[in-house]
Design a protein around this motif. Sequence first.
Motif, mmCIF file in Angstrom:
data_model
loop_
_atom_site.group_PDB
_atom_site.id
_atom_site.type_symbol
_atom_site.label_atom_id
_atom_site.label_comp_id
_atom_site.label_asym_id
_atom_site.label_seq_id
_atom_site.Cartn_x
_atom_site.Cartn_y
_atom_site.Cartn_z
ATOM 1 N N MET A 1 0.828 -1.370 0.086
ATOM 2 C CA MET A 1 -0.023 0.055 0.014
ATOM 3 C C MET A 1 1.017 1.292 0.038
ATOM 4 O O MET A 1 0.565 2.194 -0.858
ATOM 5 N N VAL A 2 1.841 1.157 0.626
ATOM 6 C CA VAL A 2 2.700 2.382 0.572
ATOM 7 C C VAL A 2 3.634 2.514 -0.840
ATOM 8 O O VAL A 2 3.490 3.552 -1.203
ATOM 9 N N ALA A 3 3.783 1.357 -1.520
ATOM 10 C CA ALA A 3 4.323 1.422 -2.935
ATOM 11 C C ALA A 3 3.155 2.024 -3.770
ATOM 12 O O ALA A 3 3.560 2.685 -4.868
ATOM 13 N N ALA A 4 2.012 1.729 -3.433
ATOM 14 C CA ALA A 4 0.874 2.419 -4.333
ATOM 15 C C ALA A 4 0.771 3.689 -4.072
ATOM 16 O O ALA A 4 -0.128 4.400 -4.623
ATOM 17 N N GLY A 5 1.250 4.208 -2.917
ATOM 18 C CA GLY A 5 1.177 5.710 -2.553
ATOM 19 C C GLY A 5 -0.242 5.976 -1.894
ATOM 20 O O GLY A 5 -0.772 7.050 -1.434
ATOM 21 N N ARG A 24 -2.882 7.909 6.479
ATOM 22 C CA ARG A 24 -2.383 8.607 5.005
ATOM 23 C C ARG A 24 -1.418 9.567 5.317
ATOM 24 O O ARG A 24 -0.333 9.660 4.642
ATOM 25 N N ARG A 25 -1.598 10.447 6.371
ATOM 26 C CA ARG A 25 -0.427 11.475 6.791
ATOM 27 C C ARG A 25 -0.536 11.369 8.192
ATOM 28 O O ARG A 25 -1.450 10.719 9.035
ATOM 29 N N THR A 26 0.625 11.629 8.856
ATOM 30 C CA THR A 26 1.174 11.321 10.174
ATOM 31 C C THR A 26 0.087 12.037 11.070
ATOM 32 O O THR A 26 -0.385 11.397 12.355
ATOM 33 N N ALA A 27 -0.256 13.278 11.028
ATOM 34 C CA ALA A 27 -1.197 14.171 11.995
ATOM 35 C C ALA A 27 -2.389 14.076 11.679
ATOM 36 O O ALA A 27 -3.376 15.068 11.842
ATOM 37 N N ARG A 49 -8.467 -5.453 -1.812
ATOM 38 C CA ARG A 49 -9.316 -4.904 -2.632
ATOM 39 C C ARG A 49 -9.254 -3.688 -3.151
ATOM 40 O O ARG A 49 -9.292 -3.333 -4.148
ATOM 41 N N LYS A 50 -8.775 -2.705 -2.071
ATOM 42 C CA LYS A 50 -8.650 -1.633 -2.191
ATOM 43 C C LYS A 50 -7.362 -1.120 -3.085
ATOM 44 O O LYS A 50 -7.510 -0.357 -3.876
ATOM 45 N N LEU A 51 -6.231 -1.981 -2.861
ATOM 46 C CA LEU A 51 -5.141 -1.961 -3.450
ATOM 47 C C LEU A 51 -5.308 -2.336 -4.903
ATOM 48 O O LEU A 51 -4.843 -1.560 -5.889
ATOM 49 N N ILE A 52 -5.970 -3.241 -5.239
ATOM 50 C CA ILE A 52 -6.489 -3.773 -6.772
ATOM 51 C C ILE A 52 -7.226 -2.505 -7.530
ATOM 52 O O ILE A 52 -6.639 -2.313 -8.628
ATOM 53 N N ARG A 53 -8.099 -2.012 -6.881
ATOM 54 C CA ARG A 53 -8.783 -0.841 -7.310
ATOM 55 C C ARG A 53 -7.795 0.416 -7.620
ATOM 56 O O ARG A 53 -7.910 1.004 -8.614
#
Length: 112
Positions: A33-37, A57-60, A105-109
């Motif tokens: 998921m990190v590689a996919a951004g 998604r973001r640290t804060a 599934r979210k990664l595939i999309r």
Amino acid sequence: MQAPIPFGAAGQADRVSFDRSELNVILSLYGRMVAAGEWRDYGLSFLRDVAVFSVFRRTAEHPLYRIEKRPRLRNRQGQYAVIGMDGQVLKRGHDLRTVLRVLERKLIRTVE
């Protein structure tokens, strides 16, 4: 005389944690998921009743997802759960890989 307690071990026995194989499964998905951004940060919490892997998604900000392990639910709905940002349980079960498929599934999309 009482044996010395190793550094950092005091109070650890009564906490729930992920074992090495569980962390390998979670971190494998996290890396993809990190590689996919999609994901950028994570946090771990080990409490008395639950171990939590939070994804950001973001640290804060609030976590996008929480992957929870609750051993007390092992004989009921299953000890693993994926919980969304709004607190809704997206998937619960006995097998961690099966529960994490809801996120794959979210990664595939995302890749399409």
